[in-house]
Scaffold this motif. Structure first.
Motif, mmCIF file in Angstrom:
data_model
loop_
_atom_site.group_PDB
_atom_site.id
_atom_site.type_symbol
_atom_site.label_atom_id
_atom_site.label_comp_id
_atom_site.label_asym_id
_atom_site.label_seq_id
_atom_site.Cartn_x
_atom_site.Cartn_y
_atom_site.Cartn_z
ATOM 1 N N TRP A 101 32.357 75.163 44.677
ATOM 2 C CA TRP A 101 31.534 74.066 45.177
ATOM 3 C C TRP A 101 30.091 74.118 44.678
ATOM 4 O O TRP A 101 29.340 73.162 44.871
ATOM 5 N N ALA A 102 29.698 75.196 44.089
ATOM 6 C CA ALA A 102 28.307 75.365 43.654
ATOM 7 C C ALA A 102 27.999 74.462 42.463
ATOM 8 O O ALA A 102 28.789 74.348 41.535
ATOM 9 N N ARG A 103 26.828 73.838 42.507
ATOM 10 C CA ARG A 103 26.350 72.992 41.422
ATOM 11 C C ARG A 103 25.026 73.532 40.922
ATOM 12 O O ARG A 103 24.148 73.881 41.706
ATOM 13 N N VAL A 104 24.888 73.574 39.613
ATOM 14 C CA VAL A 104 23.692 74.128 38.973
ATOM 15 C C VAL A 104 22.917 72.991 38.332
ATOM 16 O O VAL A 104 23.492 72.147 37.640
ATOM 17 N N SER A 105 21.604 72.973 38.570
ATOM 18 C CA SER A 105 20.754 71.958 37.949
ATOM 19 C C SER A 105 19.391 72.555 37.661
ATOM 20 O O SER A 105 19.026 73.605 38.184
ATOM 21 N N ASP A 159 7.014 74.097 36.261
ATOM 22 C CA ASP A 159 8.137 73.924 35.341
ATOM 23 C C ASP A 159 9.410 73.657 36.134
ATOM 24 O O ASP A 159 9.478 73.858 37.344
ATOM 25 N N ARG A 160 10.425 73.272 35.409
ATOM 26 C CA ARG A 160 11.723 73.017 36.036
ATOM 27 C C ARG A 160 12.358 74.342 36.436
ATOM 28 O O ARG A 160 12.454 75.253 35.628
ATOM 29 N N LEU A 161 12.805 74.428 37.693
ATOM 30 C CA LEU A 161 13.445 75.634 38.200
ATOM 31 C C LEU A 161 14.956 75.461 38.205
ATOM 32 O O LEU A 161 15.470 74.349 38.304
ATOM 33 N N LEU A 162 15.663 76.563 38.136
ATOM 34 C CA LEU A 162 17.108 76.579 38.212
ATOM 35 C C LEU A 162 17.498 76.458 39.684
ATOM 36 O O LEU A 162 17.083 77.282 40.499
ATOM 37 N N CYS A 163 18.259 75.432 40.039
ATOM 38 C CA CYS A 163 18.660 75.209 41.430
ATOM 39 C C CYS A 163 20.173 75.332 41.553
ATOM 40 O O CYS A 163 20.911 74.788 40.739
ATOM 41 N N ILE A 164 20.607 76.028 42.579
ATOM 42 C CA ILE A 164 22.028 76.154 42.894
ATOM 43 C C ILE A 164 22.215 75.551 44.276
ATOM 44 O O ILE A 164 21.531 75.938 45.226
ATOM 45 N N ARG A 165 23.170 74.600 44.380
ATOM 46 C CA ARG A 165 23.396 73.898 45.647
ATOM 47 C C ARG A 165 24.882 73.833 45.954
ATOM 48 O O ARG A 165 25.706 73.690 45.052
ATOM 49 N N ASP A 193 25.066 78.851 30.934
ATOM 50 C CA ASP A 193 26.032 79.938 31.115
ATOM 51 C C ASP A 193 26.695 79.856 32.500
ATOM 52 O O ASP A 193 27.916 79.998 32.627
ATOM 53 N N LEU A 194 25.899 79.606 33.521
ATOM 54 C CA LEU A 194 26.459 79.477 34.874
ATOM 55 C C LEU A 194 27.414 78.285 34.978
ATOM 56 O O LEU A 194 28.488 78.396 35.578
ATOM 57 N N ARG A 195 27.010 77.141 34.442
ATOM 58 C CA ARG A 195 27.871 75.951 34.493
ATOM 59 C C ARG A 195 29.215 76.232 33.835
ATOM 60 O O ARG A 195 30.262 75.844 34.331
ATOM 61 N N GLN A 196 29.177 76.921 32.693
ATOM 62 C CA GLN A 196 30.412 77.230 31.984
ATOM 63 C C GLN A 196 31.303 78.163 32.811
ATOM 64 O O GLN A 196 32.513 77.961 32.904
#
Length: 155
Positions: free
Chosen positions: A107-111, A119-125, A148-151
């Motif tokens: 269910w985790a989504r990375v953006s 700067d743009r931060l890595l968010c996991i929701r 890498d996480l998305r993959q």
């Protein structure tokens, strides 16, 4: 910033730590050397009759102490993402507080989200919960880690 990646026993982990060129031992040696040098110089001036040099040398040492103490507070900082089976565990230790959050990997989504004025931060929701990471990473490292996480999170 340094990111280390480890993979063992079906678990994959990414850990980001700030670069530290001054180790705690080197920091103590630096302080000792500066204190010794300052005492010798201010003592020499005090013996020559310029005793007002000593209080300013003390003030200088106090400022150095507080600067190095601020650096020491950041020594234990890290951000970690661990993918173990279907569980994604995010751990963050920064001077402003510690955080550990668990997500179901399916269910985790990375953006990459922009924070105000930063700067743009890595968010996991997932499931209404979220965490922002990347304060210890360069923008390129954030983009690479997000990809890498998305993959790895794809079923």
């Amino acid at each position: 910033m340094a990111i280390t990646t480890t993979e063992a026993a079906g678990a994959h982990q990414w850990v980001a730590r700030p670069n530290r060129s001054l180790t705690p031992t080197a920091r103590r040696r630096l302080i000792g050397g500066v204190v010794l040098l300052s005492l010798v110089v201010s003592g020499g001036f005090a013996l020559a009759g310029a005793w007002l040099v000593a209080p300013f040398a003390g003030l200088e040492l106090l400022v150095l102490f507080f600067a190095l103490r601020a650096i020491a507070r950041h020594d234990a900082s890290f951000e970690s993402i661990r993918l173990e089976g279907r569980q994604l565990i995010v751990t963050r230790r920064l001077p402003d507080g510690d955080l550990t959050q668990r997500f179901h990997a399916g269910w985790a989504r990375v953006s990459l989200d922009a924070a105000p004025g930063a700067d743009r931060l890595l968010c996991i929701r997932a499931h209404g919960q979220g965490v922002a990471l990347g304060r210890l990473m360069t923008p390129d490292q954030r983009r690479q880690l997000a990809a890498d996480l998305r993959q790895r999170l794809q079923p």
